[in-house]
Design an enzyme around this catalytic site. Structure first.
Site, short mmCIF file in Angstrom:
data_model
loop_
_atom_site.label_atom_id
_atom_site.label_comp_id
_atom_site.label_asym_id
_atom_site.label_seq_id
_atom_site.Cartn_x
_atom_site.Cartn_y
_atom_site.Cartn_z
N ASP A 62 1.87 -6.89 -5.58
CA ASP A 62 1.61 -5.45 -5.56
C ASP A 62 1.79 -4.98 -4.12
O ASP A 62 0.93 -5.20 -3.27
CB ASP A 62 0.18 -5.19 -6.06
N LYS A 71 3.69 4.89 -3.29
CA LYS A 71 3.19 5.49 -2.05
C LYS A 71 4.32 5.84 -1.07
O LYS A 71 4.97 6.87 -1.19
CB LYS A 71 2.14 4.59 -1.42
N PHE A 92 -6.97 -4.10 -5.88
CA PHE A 92 -6.82 -2.76 -6.47
C PHE A 92 -5.38 -2.63 -6.95
O PHE A 92 -4.44 -2.75 -6.17
CB PHE A 92 -7.13 -1.65 -5.46
#
Length: 426
Positions: A247, A276, A156
């Site tokens: 990532d 985040k 993702f």
């Protein structure tokens, strides 16, 4: 000031009630697009690792905005950082030097393998920046006419058109074709798949230019990377000139028990991304690179809001608090406590639970594939027990509490989860 003192000082905010009238889901749904399948909760306030809904019910938050609220809710360091910066300067253009941006970039560089930083607003934007940087490097340095980026199945990387293409999950790509060309998918933790892909794809104008991969797959089921696999990836990239991009949007900024996920794997990426937890809940993203592949020139990439004084000032407060209060040790200790507790529960319910896995405070409890029980069933049952959890796919329950979670709070969550499993499994 100790970690426990900071947690204790995150006092419960007053019950302010709704801003104008009682919350009505129907009114909300009339005005807001249906891009989320929301749980039937409206949250209005929080403190530490707890949140309260509009009915006044308290929950232990083991979602943390999906691995985002690094210091929990209403943390004194963040409250002070937000207050200080909003009273000073909140936004100016990147046409000018922004001291807070430079300070945050230096902190990241000093605490990672990176040499340079680009700031944006989210993980998807950070990954977009990494993709663009890799493509320019491919054209201008590697002399590749049609560069290909390898990504992993079940990954993702975001919801923009390029990052959803990089995300090798058809459920996220449905109805958004034609997708962006230049991506190819391989199995995660399967080095043979990477070697075969490079061998087969490198033909004519096409060549593999980069590998974009998560050190631990979050949305893909909380699946940690294999050390031998990642070391071989690094070797392949060193031998071929292919860029290695990590990532770290979900696993970075201390969530794994180390500041960066790559530290678990014994290798360094050429480029990596963060978002985040970097801002502790304030929207910020960042793309970091080694100096040799920092090929962007003025005007080739930009962001209006990226790296403004407000977000950088607050993010720097989060970074400094992580370091000053030795919160990474708490992440390791509470993560081990949580996994031990979850494994004890799994041992009691072998007919329902197949595995517990994770790093630090990103952990997954996987349900058996041959039963009808789903992660959403457990999450819903846990809500009724006063604990918020989040699925990571149909069969994995994800545990990502704030990094300041206490021993007592982990025990409370474990008790509630066991009750939830008992109820949901009936």
């Amino acid at each position: 000031m100790s970690l426990q003192t900071l947690v204790d000082q995150a006092t419960i905010p007053p019950d302010s009630g709704s801003a104008s009238s009682p919350f009505e889901a129907d009114s909300f749904n009339e005005a807001v697009m249906s891009t989320y399948a929301r749980f039937p909760l409206a949250l209005e306030r929080g403190a530490g690792c707890r949140v309260w809904d509009t009915q006044g019910r308290e929950y232990l938050d083991f979602v943390a905005g999906i691995a985002t609220c690094t210091l929990g809710h209403a943390h004194p360091a963040m409250v002070e950082g937000v207050t200080r910066q909003i009273q000073k300067l909140h936004h100016v253009s990147n046409l000018y030097y922004i001291p807070e941006q430079g300070e945050l970039a230096k902190w990241i560089v000093d605490h990672s393998c990176a040499d340079r930083v680009f700031f944006c607003n989210s993980g998807a934007e950070a990954n977009e920046a990494a993709i663009k940087l890799a493509r320019k490097y491919a054209h201008t340095v590697l002399d590749i006419e049609k560069p290909i980026i390898l990504t992993a199945h079940a990954s993702f990387h975001g919801r923009t058109l390029a990052t959803v293409t990089a995300t090798a999950q058809p459920k996220y790509q449905k109805y958004f074709d034609p997708l962006v060309p230049g991506f190819h998918y391989v199995n995660y933790n399967d080095i043979n798949a990477v070697e075969v892909a490079i061998s087969e794809l490198d033909e004519g104008d096409y060549r593999v230019a980069a590998i974009l991969i998560e050190p631990l797959q979050g949305e893909g089921g909380v699946r940690p990377g294999d050390i031998a696999y990642f070391k071989k990836l690094r070797q392949i990239c060193d031998e071929t000139g292919v860029l290695l991009i990590f990532d770290e949007v979900q696993v970075g900024m201390g969530r794994s028990g180390k500041l960066w996920g790559y530290e678990h794997l014994g290798v360094e990426p050429d480029i990596f991304t963060s978002a985040k937890g970097l801002g502790g809940g304030i929207p910020i993203g960042a793309m970091m690179s080694k100096k040799f592949c920092d090929v962007f020139q003025p005007g080739e990439h930009a962001s209006t809001f990226g790296g403004n004084p407000f977000v950088c000032g607050v993010a720097l407060s989060v970074c400094q608090t992580l370091e000053r209060e030795n919160i990474l040790q708490n992440v390791e200790d509470r993560g081990e406590q949580l996994r031990t507790g979850l494994r004890a529960i799994a041992a009691k319910y072998p007919q329902h639970i197949s595995e517990v896995r994770g790093w630090g405070l990103i952990n997954g409890l996987e349900l058996r594939a041959d039963i009808g029980l789903t992660a959403a069933d457990i999450v819903n049952a846990a809500i009724n027990e006063g604990v918020l959890l989040v699925p990571a796919g149909p069969k994995v329950v994800r545990f990502v509490p704030p990094l300041i979670v206490t021993e007592a709070e982990v025990n409370t969550a474990l008790e509630a989860v066991e009750k939830a499993i008992t109820i949901a499994a009936k």
